[in-house]
Design a protein around this motif. Structure first.
Motif, short mmCIF file in Angstrom:
data_model
loop_
_atom_site.label_atom_id
_atom_site.label_comp_id
_atom_site.label_asym_id
_atom_site.label_seq_id
_atom_site.Cartn_x
_atom_site.Cartn_y
_atom_site.Cartn_z
N ARG A 1 0.83 -1.21 0.00
CA ARG A 1 0.00 0.00 0.00
C ARG A 1 0.87 1.26 0.00
NH1 ARG A 1 -5.27 0.61 -1.48
NH2 ARG A 1 -5.91 2.69 -0.84
N ALA A 2 1.97 1.21 0.73
CA ALA A 2 2.88 2.36 0.75
C ALA A 2 3.51 2.57 -0.62
CB ALA A 2 3.95 2.15 1.82
N PHE A 3 3.84 1.48 -1.31
CA PHE A 3 4.36 1.58 -2.67
C PHE A 3 3.37 2.28 -3.58
CE2 PHE A 3 3.85 -0.64 -6.81
CZ PHE A 3 4.95 -0.10 -7.48
N LEU A 4 2.09 1.91 -3.50
CA LEU A 4 1.07 2.55 -4.31
C LEU A 4 1.07 4.06 -4.07
CD1 LEU A 4 -2.59 1.43 -4.90
CD2 LEU A 4 -2.13 3.72 -4.04
N ARG A 5 1.13 4.46 -2.82
CA ARG A 5 1.09 5.89 -2.51
C ARG A 5 2.29 6.62 -3.11
NH1 ARG A 5 -0.62 3.82 2.67
NH2 ARG A 5 1.46 4.16 3.54
N ARG A 6 3.47 6.03 -2.97
CA ARG A 6 4.67 6.70 -3.51
C ARG A 6 4.60 6.78 -5.04
NH1 ARG A 6 7.04 3.04 -0.03
NH2 ARG A 6 8.11 1.94 -1.73
N ALA A 7 4.15 5.71 -5.67
CA ALA A 7 4.07 5.70 -7.13
C ALA A 7 3.05 6.71 -7.65
CB ALA A 7 3.73 4.29 -7.63
N VAL A 8 1.92 6.82 -6.97
CA VAL A 8 0.90 7.80 -7.38
C VAL A 8 1.46 9.21 -7.26
CG1 VAL A 8 -1.31 8.82 -6.72
CG2 VAL A 8 -1.10 6.34 -6.97
N ARG A 9 2.15 9.50 -6.17
CA ARG A 9 2.72 10.84 -6.01
C ARG A 9 3.73 11.14 -7.13
NH1 ARG A 9 3.50 9.09 -0.40
NH2 ARG A 9 1.70 9.77 0.83
N GLU A 10 4.53 10.13 -7.47
CA GLU A 10 5.52 10.33 -8.54
C GLU A 10 4.83 10.58 -9.87
OE1 GLU A 10 8.88 10.33 -8.70
OE2 GLU A 10 9.49 9.68 -6.69
N ALA A 11 3.79 9.80 -10.16
CA ALA A 11 3.09 9.95 -11.43
C ALA A 11 2.46 11.33 -11.56
CB ALA A 11 2.03 8.86 -11.58
N VAL A 12 1.77 11.75 -10.51
CA VAL A 12 1.12 13.06 -10.55
C VAL A 12 2.17 14.17 -10.55
CG1 VAL A 12 -0.48 14.61 -9.36
CG2 VAL A 12 -0.95 12.15 -9.45
N ALA B 1 1.50 7.72 -25.49
CA ALA B 1 2.86 7.90 -24.98
C ALA B 1 2.84 8.85 -23.80
CB ALA B 1 3.76 8.43 -26.09
N GLY B 2 3.72 8.59 -22.85
CA GLY B 2 3.77 9.39 -21.63
C GLY B 2 2.97 8.79 -20.50
N SER B 3 2.19 7.75 -20.79
CA SER B 3 1.42 7.08 -19.74
C SER B 3 2.33 6.23 -18.86
CB SER B 3 0.33 6.21 -20.36
OG SER B 3 -0.64 6.99 -21.03
N TRP B 4 1.87 5.98 -17.64
CA TRP B 4 2.62 5.19 -16.68
C TRP B 4 1.85 3.92 -16.34
CZ3 TRP B 4 5.80 7.74 -12.25
CH2 TRP B 4 6.59 8.77 -12.77
N LEU B 5 2.59 2.86 -16.05
CA LEU B 5 2.03 1.62 -15.53
C LEU B 5 2.64 1.37 -14.16
CD1 LEU B 5 0.56 -1.12 -15.60
CD2 LEU B 5 2.52 -2.05 -16.88
N VAL B 6 1.78 1.29 -13.15
CA VAL B 6 2.19 0.98 -11.78
C VAL B 6 1.70 -0.43 -11.48
CG1 VAL B 6 2.01 1.63 -9.35
CG2 VAL B 6 2.02 3.41 -11.13
N LEU B 7 2.61 -1.35 -11.23
CA LEU B 7 2.24 -2.76 -11.09
C LEU B 7 2.99 -3.38 -9.93
CD1 LEU B 7 1.80 -5.32 -13.98
CD2 LEU B 7 3.25 -5.91 -12.02
N SER B 8 2.28 -4.14 -9.11
CA SER B 8 2.93 -4.96 -8.10
C SER B 8 2.36 -6.37 -8.17
CB SER B 8 2.75 -4.38 -6.69
OG SER B 8 1.40 -4.42 -6.27
#
Length: 284
Positions: free
Chosen positions: A64-75, A190-197
């Protein structure tokens, strides 16, 4: 953590088809996170997992913490729309709450296959503008992409952050997980992100004497055999190809606490007990 269930097709997932007498992984995950939106059958199954793998709650929290960090990076990179597939039982801070800490104009489309999740989402995720919930299953990516709620929130001509967090390990090999991710990714510019665990039984490579605990692995897998979706653990070499056309950003595919940590990094033993790999890829 929304997951595939039985009898899903392109036309949706009728609520009356949900068997609440069987544990559901989304509600088990809620229990791991100390949530209350679960049933006795879910709690009993989760406790059996905890019995054979006591660190499962550690893994769930780290994921869950990974999700939060990845979302912040993406935004933070400029993305203003998120497609969160397999959102699971709402757990604050939710994706839109995390995203709007960085930018208040982010739009989020949540997708899950459990109508029980839909009920909670209606109360907690969609009471603000710019968010919506669609009932859908990751194994039917075309239906998700066509869903009117998704289409109403997501502009597929602009970069999107696609979240597949703790969901693809509920897709069997014969259901073509790489093809599912590719179908979703092909719809994004292009420019889209994929966040996967993704969960693994693979020992952490830097853990001295690390080895697969087959008894614990089999015990966990056996619990999920009786749930609404089986668990398909994969090793790093099988997870990385899921990113397809998305180029992995630094530090690559790693145990989730190691992905751009914002605090102290756990030691090797704790990393070995954190069973999720996580990574973020960028398209184009």
């Amino acid at each position: 953590m929304g997951v595939p269930g039985p009898g899903i097709d392109e036309v949706g997932f009728p609520a009356e088809d949900i068997d609440t007498s069987r544990p559901h992984p989304a509600r088990m995950y809620d229990y791991y996170l100390d949530g209350w939106d679960n049933y006795e059958v879910d709690r009993a199954a989760a406790e059996r997992v905890i019995e054979v793998h006591p660190q499962v709650r550690l893994s769930a929290r780290a994921n869950r913490a990974f999700l939060r960090r990845a979302v912040r990076e993406a935004v933070g990179s400029g993305i203003r729309q998120i497609l969160d597939i397999g959102t699971g039982i709402p757990t604050s801070p939710n994706t839109h709450e995390v995203a709007r800490e960085v930018s208040p104009d982010v739009r989020v489309a949540y997708v899950d296959n459990d109508p029980i999740v839909a009920t909670h989402a209606g109360a907690r995720l969609t009471d603000e503008g710019g968010t919506g919930f669609a009932l859908g299953d990751v194994r039917s990516p075309g239906a998700i992409l066509r869903d009117p709620v998704v289409r109403g929130l997501i502009d597929f001509d602009e970069p999107v952050a696609l979240l597949l967090v703790a969901v693809m390990h509920f897709v069997k090999d014969e259901e073509d997980p790489a093809g599912i991710v590719a179908t979703l990714g092909d719809a994004l510019p292009a420019g889209s992100w994929l966040v996967l665990s993704h969960a693994t039984e693979e020992p952490y490579e830097a853990y001295e004497g690390g080895r697969t605990d087959y008894a614990a692995r089999d015990g966990v897998v056996n619990v999920y055999k009786n749930a609404t979706a089986p668990l398909n653990l994969r090793r790093r070499a099988a997870i990385e190809p899921l990113f397809g056309d998305f180029r992995l950003l630094e530090p690559g595919l790693v145990r989730v606490p190691l992905w751009r940590p914002d605090g102290p990094v756990p030691g090797a033993e704790e990393l070995n007990n954190t069973v999720f790999y996580g990574g973020v890829g960028r398209k184009g």
